[in-house]
Design a protein around this motif. Structure first.
Motif, PDB file in Angstrom:
ATOM      1  N   VAL A  62       0.844  -1.199   0.000  1.00 37.86           N
ATOM      2  CA  VAL A  62       0.000   0.000   0.000  1.00 37.86           C
ATOM      3  C   VAL A  62       0.878   1.247   0.000  1.00 37.86           C
ATOM      4  N   LEU A  63       1.905   1.267   0.846  1.00 42.83           N
ATOM      5  CA  LEU A  63       2.810   2.416   0.885  1.00 42.83           C
ATOM      6  C   LEU A  63       3.518   2.577  -0.458  1.00 42.83           C
ATOM      7  N   ALA A  64       4.020   1.476  -1.012  1.00 42.84           N
ATOM      8  CA  ALA A  64       4.726   1.540  -2.294  1.00 42.84           C
ATOM      9  C   ALA A  64       3.803   2.000  -3.417  1.00 42.84           C
ATOM     10  N   GLU A  65       2.601   1.443  -3.465  1.00 44.32           N
ATOM     11  CA  GLU A  65       1.688   1.815  -4.552  1.00 44.32           C
ATOM     12  C   GLU A  65       1.212   3.253  -4.403  1.00 44.32           C
ATOM     13  N   THR A  66       1.002   3.700  -3.189  1.00 48.66           N
ATOM     14  CA  THR A  66       0.611   5.085  -2.965  1.00 48.66           C
ATOM     15  C   THR A  66       1.699   6.021  -3.485  1.00 48.66           C
ATOM     16  N   LEU A  67       2.939   5.754  -3.119  1.00 47.60           N
ATOM     17  CA  LEU A  67       4.046   6.600  -3.564  1.00 47.60           C
ATOM     18  C   LEU A  67       4.222   6.555  -5.077  1.00 47.60           C
ATOM     19  N   GLY A  68       4.280   5.353  -5.643  1.00 50.19           N
ATOM     20  CA  GLY A  68       4.518   5.209  -7.076  1.00 50.19           C
ATOM     21  C   GLY A  68       3.380   5.742  -7.916  1.00 50.19           C
ATOM     22  N   SER A  69       2.152   5.520  -7.476  1.00 44.69           N
ATOM     23  CA  SER A  69       0.992   5.994  -8.232  1.00 44.69           C
ATOM     24  C   SER A  69       0.899   7.511  -8.222  1.00 44.69           C
ATOM     25  N   ILE A  70       1.134   8.115  -7.077  1.00 48.14           N
ATOM     26  CA  ILE A  70       1.066   9.569  -7.002  1.00 48.14           C
ATOM     27  C   ILE A  70       2.189  10.190  -7.820  1.00 48.14           C
ATOM     28  N   ALA A  71       3.398   9.657  -7.707  1.00 51.88           N
ATOM     29  CA  ALA A  71       4.517  10.181  -8.503  1.00 51.88           C
ATOM     30  C   ALA A  71       4.217  10.059  -9.994  1.00 51.88           C
ATOM     31  N   SER A  72       3.640   8.928 -10.408  1.00 55.67           N
ATOM     32  CA  SER A  72       3.313   8.718 -11.821  1.00 55.67           C
ATOM     33  C   SER A  72       2.211   9.648 -12.284  1.00 55.67           C
ATOM     34  N   ASN A  73       1.220   9.896 -11.426  1.00 53.36           N
ATOM     35  CA  ASN A  73       0.143  10.812 -11.802  1.00 53.36           C
ATOM     36  C   ASN A  73       0.639  12.245 -11.920  1.00 53.36           C
TER      37      ASN A  73
END
Length: 149
Positions: free
Chosen positions: A69-80
């Motif tokens: 969850v932490l990894a996906e939150t960080l990666g998804s927000i950075a990608s967006n």
């Protein structure tokens, strides 16, 4: 009284410059429920922290899914953020290898861009404990698509 969007974004550590972005798209309820707080935010480098307490499995260890969850939150927000106006990033792959368990304290995730392209963004996220020991390493790939509606 229910906190305002601005109050919720500030409590989550979202920099003021990104408030319009998140006011439109939202942060996501899961990140708030997990207690994720951002320290740095950008497409190439982001950092966020999450408490172990409240995010454990029955044996008292930080749940492996919490790492994701932490990894996906960080990666998804950075990608967006990298995707820019009129575009959005959607996750297509995530994987993690857990190196060490943790039972208390905080987990800090550091997200680093490996590739920021027009159609794919790839980030590596390293989670560490308060002593700086590596807990897990994740890799997330997001596809950049046109934003609908």
């Amino acid at each position: 009284m229910e906190p305002t969007t601005t109050e919720r974004l500030r409590a989550s550590g979202i920099p003021e410059q990104y408030h319009p972005f998140f006011a439109e798209r939202g942060l996501g309820g899961l990140a708030e429920k997990m207690g994720i707080v951002f320290e740095e935010m950008g497409p190439e480098h982001s950092v966020a922290r999450m408490p172990v307490e409240g995010n454990t499995q029955p044996a008292g260890l930080l749940h492996g899914g919490a790492h994701l969850v932490l990894a996906e939150t960080l990666g998804s927000i950075a990608s967006n953020i990298a995707a820019g106006p009129g575009k959005m990033a959607v996750g297509v792959d995530i994987s993690a290898t857990h190196q060490r368990a943790i039972t208390s304290g905080w987990v800090t995730g550091t997200c680093t861009a490996l590739h920021l392209g027009g159609s794919l963004c790839v980030h590596e996220v390293v989670m560490r404990d308060d002593a700086g020991r590596r807990l897990s390493t994740a890799r997330i790939t997001n596809m950049v698509v046109d934003r609908r509606g």
